[in-house]
Write a protein that holds these residues in place. Structure first.
Motif, PDB file in Angstrom:
ATOM      1  N   UNK A 240       0.839  -1.188   0.000  1.00 40.56           N
ATOM      2  CA  UNK A 240       0.000   0.000   0.000  1.00 40.56           C
ATOM      3  C   UNK A 240       0.878   1.244   0.000  1.00 40.56           C
ATOM      4  N   UNK A 241       0.684   2.109  -0.978  1.00 42.41           N
ATOM      5  CA  UNK A 241       1.388   3.388  -1.048  1.00 42.41           C
ATOM      6  C   UNK A 241       0.357   4.507  -1.096  1.00 42.41           C
ATOM      7  N   UNK A 242       0.568   5.530  -0.274  1.00 44.39           N
ATOM      8  CA  UNK A 242      -0.329   6.684  -0.253  1.00 44.39           C
ATOM      9  C   UNK A 242       0.253   7.811  -1.091  1.00 44.39           C
ATOM     10  N   UNK A 243      -0.620   8.519  -1.773  1.00 46.08           N
ATOM     11  CA  UNK A 243      -0.226   9.674  -2.583  1.00 46.08           C
ATOM     12  C   UNK A 243       0.419  10.754  -1.715  1.00 46.08           C
ATOM     13  N   UNK A 244      -0.116  10.936  -0.498  1.00 46.71           N
ATOM     14  CA  UNK A 244       0.398  11.919   0.451  1.00 46.71           C
ATOM     15  C   UNK A 244       0.062  11.448   1.853  1.00 46.71           C
ATOM     16  N   UNK A 245       0.706  12.022   2.832  1.00 45.55           N
ATOM     17  CA  UNK A 245       0.530  11.598   4.224  1.00 45.55           C
ATOM     18  C   UNK A 245      -0.530  12.411   4.970  1.00 45.55           C
ATOM     19  N   UNK A 246      -0.985  13.516   4.356  1.00 46.71           N
ATOM     20  CA  UNK A 246      -2.020  14.313   5.010  1.00 46.71           C
ATOM     21  C   UNK A 246      -2.826  15.103   3.996  1.00 46.71           C
ATOM     22  N   UNK A 247      -4.016  15.456   4.424  1.00 47.58           N
ATOM     23  CA  UNK A 247      -4.910  16.314   3.657  1.00 47.58           C
ATOM     24  C   UNK A 247      -5.010  17.634   4.412  1.00 47.58           C
ATOM     25  N   UNK A 248      -4.767  18.739   3.720  1.00 42.77           N
ATOM     26  CA  UNK A 248      -4.879  20.077   4.304  1.00 42.77           C
ATOM     27  C   UNK A 248      -6.169  20.715   3.791  1.00 42.77           C
ATOM     28  N   UNK A 249      -7.139  20.918   4.689  1.00 42.55           N
ATOM     29  CA  UNK A 249      -8.387  21.571   4.310  1.00 42.55           C
ATOM     30  C   UNK A 249      -8.279  23.089   4.399  1.00 42.55           C
ATOM     31  N   UNK A 250      -7.278  23.603   5.097  1.00 41.86           N
ATOM     32  CA  UNK A 250      -7.139  25.046   5.245  1.00 41.86           C
ATOM     33  C   UNK A 250      -8.212  25.609   6.163  1.00 41.86           C
ATOM     34  N   UNK A 251      -8.628  26.843   5.919  1.00 38.17           N
ATOM     35  CA  UNK A 251      -9.668  27.490   6.728  1.00 38.17           C
ATOM     36  C   UNK A 251     -11.044  27.124   6.185  1.00 38.17           C
ATOM     37  N   UNK A 252     -11.896  26.620   7.078  1.00 33.97           N
ATOM     38  CA  UNK A 252     -13.265  26.271   6.688  1.00 33.97           C
ATOM     39  C   UNK A 252     -14.241  26.928   7.659  1.00 33.97           C
ATOM     40  N   UNK A 253     -15.474  27.110   7.215  1.00 34.56           N
ATOM     41  CA  UNK A 253     -16.497  27.726   8.062  1.00 34.56           C
ATOM     42  C   UNK A 253     -17.037  26.717   9.069  1.00 34.56           C
ATOM     43  N   UNK A 254     -17.525  27.237  10.189  1.00 37.74           N
ATOM     44  CA  UNK A 254     -18.168  26.394  11.193  1.00 37.74           C
ATOM     45  C   UNK A 254     -19.426  25.763  10.606  1.00 37.74           C
ATOM     46  N   UNK A 255     -19.776  24.598  11.114  1.00 41.68           N
ATOM     47  CA  UNK A 255     -20.996  23.881  10.721  1.00 41.68           C
ATOM     48  C   UNK A 255     -21.069  23.584   9.227  1.00 41.68           C
ATOM     49  N   UNK A 256     -19.922  23.276   8.631  1.00 33.19           N
ATOM     50  CA  UNK A 256     -19.904  22.883   7.222  1.00 33.19           C
ATOM     51  C   UNK A 256     -19.196  21.535   7.078  1.00 33.19           C
ATOM     52  N   UNK A 257     -19.453  20.897   5.955  1.00 31.46           N
ATOM     53  CA  UNK A 257     -18.789  19.644   5.606  1.00 31.46           C
ATOM     54  C   UNK A 257     -17.837  19.907   4.450  1.00 31.46           C
ATOM     55  N   UNK A 258     -16.649  19.329   4.524  1.00 33.57           N
ATOM     56  CA  UNK A 258     -15.693  19.400   3.423  1.00 33.57           C
ATOM     57  C   UNK A 258     -15.277  17.972   3.082  1.00 33.57           C
ATOM     58  N   UNK A 259     -14.949  17.775   1.825  1.00 29.90           N
ATOM     59  CA  UNK A 259     -14.599  16.435   1.347  1.00 29.90           C
ATOM     60  C   UNK A 259     -13.323  16.506   0.524  1.00 29.90           C
ATOM     61  N   UNK A 260     -12.505  15.470   0.656  1.00 32.04           N
ATOM     62  CA  UNK A 260     -11.298  15.359  -0.141  1.00 32.04           C
ATOM     63  C   UNK A 260     -11.027  13.892  -0.421  1.00 32.04           C
ATOM     64  N   UNK A 261     -10.167  13.640  -1.390  1.00 28.68           N
ATOM     65  CA  UNK A 261      -9.800  12.269  -1.744  1.00 28.68           C
ATOM     66  C   UNK A 261      -8.296  12.092  -1.602  1.00 28.68           C
ATOM     67  N   UNK A 262      -7.915  10.871  -1.261  1.00 28.00           N
ATOM     68  CA  UNK A 262      -6.507  10.514  -1.220  1.00 28.00           C
ATOM     69  C   UNK A 262      -6.345   9.240  -2.032  1.00 28.00           C
ATOM     70  N   UNK A 263      -5.324   9.225  -2.881  1.00 26.87           N
ATOM     71  CA  UNK A 263      -5.122   8.087  -3.772  1.00 26.87           C
ATOM     72  C   UNK A 263      -4.263   7.025  -3.093  1.00 26.87           C
ATOM     73  N   UNK A 264      -4.732   5.774  -3.178  1.00 23.28           N
ATOM     74  CA  UNK A 264      -4.024   4.614  -2.656  1.00 23.28           C
ATOM     75  C   UNK A 264      -3.594   3.781  -3.861  1.00 23.28           C
ATOM     76  N   UNK A 265      -2.316   3.413  -3.906  1.00 25.22           N
ATOM     77  CA  UNK A 265      -1.799   2.628  -5.021  1.00 25.22           C
ATOM     78  C   UNK A 265      -1.217   1.320  -4.513  1.00 25.22           C
ATOM     79  N   UNK A 266      -1.484   0.252  -5.232  1.00 16.95           N
ATOM     80  CA  UNK A 266      -0.892  -1.047  -4.931  1.00 16.95           C
ATOM     81  C   UNK A 266       0.395  -1.153  -5.737  1.00 16.95           C
ATOM     82  N   UNK A 267       1.537  -0.980  -5.079  1.00 19.24           N
ATOM     83  CA  UNK A 267       2.829  -1.044  -5.762  1.00 19.24           C
ATOM     84  C   UNK A 267       3.436  -2.440  -5.695  1.00 19.24           C
ATOM     85  N   UNK A 268       2.669  -3.400  -5.222  1.00 17.04           N
ATOM     86  CA  UNK A 268       3.142  -4.789  -5.162  1.00 17.04           C
ATOM     87  C   UNK A 268       2.683  -5.575  -6.376  1.00 17.04           C
ATOM     88  N   UNK A 269       2.783  -6.900  -6.272  1.00 14.43           N
ATOM     89  CA  UNK A 269       2.391  -7.744  -7.395  1.00 14.43           C
ATOM     90  C   UNK A 269       1.271  -8.729  -7.045  1.00 14.43           C
TER      91      UNK A 269
END
Length: 121
Positions: free
Chosen positions: A22-51
């Motif tokens: 399992x290899x991750x595209x990055x080790x963290x997601x930075x949402x930055x400044x967001x408003x109270x009582x809101x939902x934010x969504x992001x994606x992180x890519x997972x790659x299978x570097x094995x065989x």
């Protein structure tokens, strides 16, 4: 007895060369400044570097405000998939730093953790 132990250690080391990884595209997601009582969504890519196929057994957020969605079908060698993470800021202002734990069939590292960070205002 020493020969048997050497053969066992060698076999374990050799077999790990041919495994799912399992290899991750990055080790963290930075949402930055967001408003109270809101939902934010992001994606992180997972790659299978094995065989061998990679299976994500579970993906769990550190609290109820962090909800991940992940693929339940095996990820083929050389292929990638996305984990979607939804964060609900709630009504408390300030910095947040949450974790998401991935458990998989990767023999070298069956648990990986990545973080989501930002500031609710």
């Amino acid at each position: 007895m020493k020969k048997l132990m050497f053969v066992g250690v060698f076999a374990l080391g050799f077999s790990s060369l041919f495994a799912q990884t399992l290899s991750l595209e990055k080790e963290e997601i930075q949402f930055g400044n967001i408003k109270l009582n809101t939902d934010v969504t992001s994606k992180i890519k997972v790659t299978n570097t094995g065989d061998k196929p990679l299976i994500l057994k579970s993906v769990v957020g550190s609290c109820g405000c962090t909800v991940p969605e992940y693929p339940t079908t095996p990820i083929a060698p050389g292929s990638s998939a996305n984990i979607t993470v939804k964060y609900s800021s709630g009504s408390v202002a300030g910095d947040f730093n949450k974790s998401v734990t991935i458990t998989s069939n990767d023999p070298a590292s069956s648990r990986k953790i990545f973080r989501i960070k930002g500031k609710a205002e």
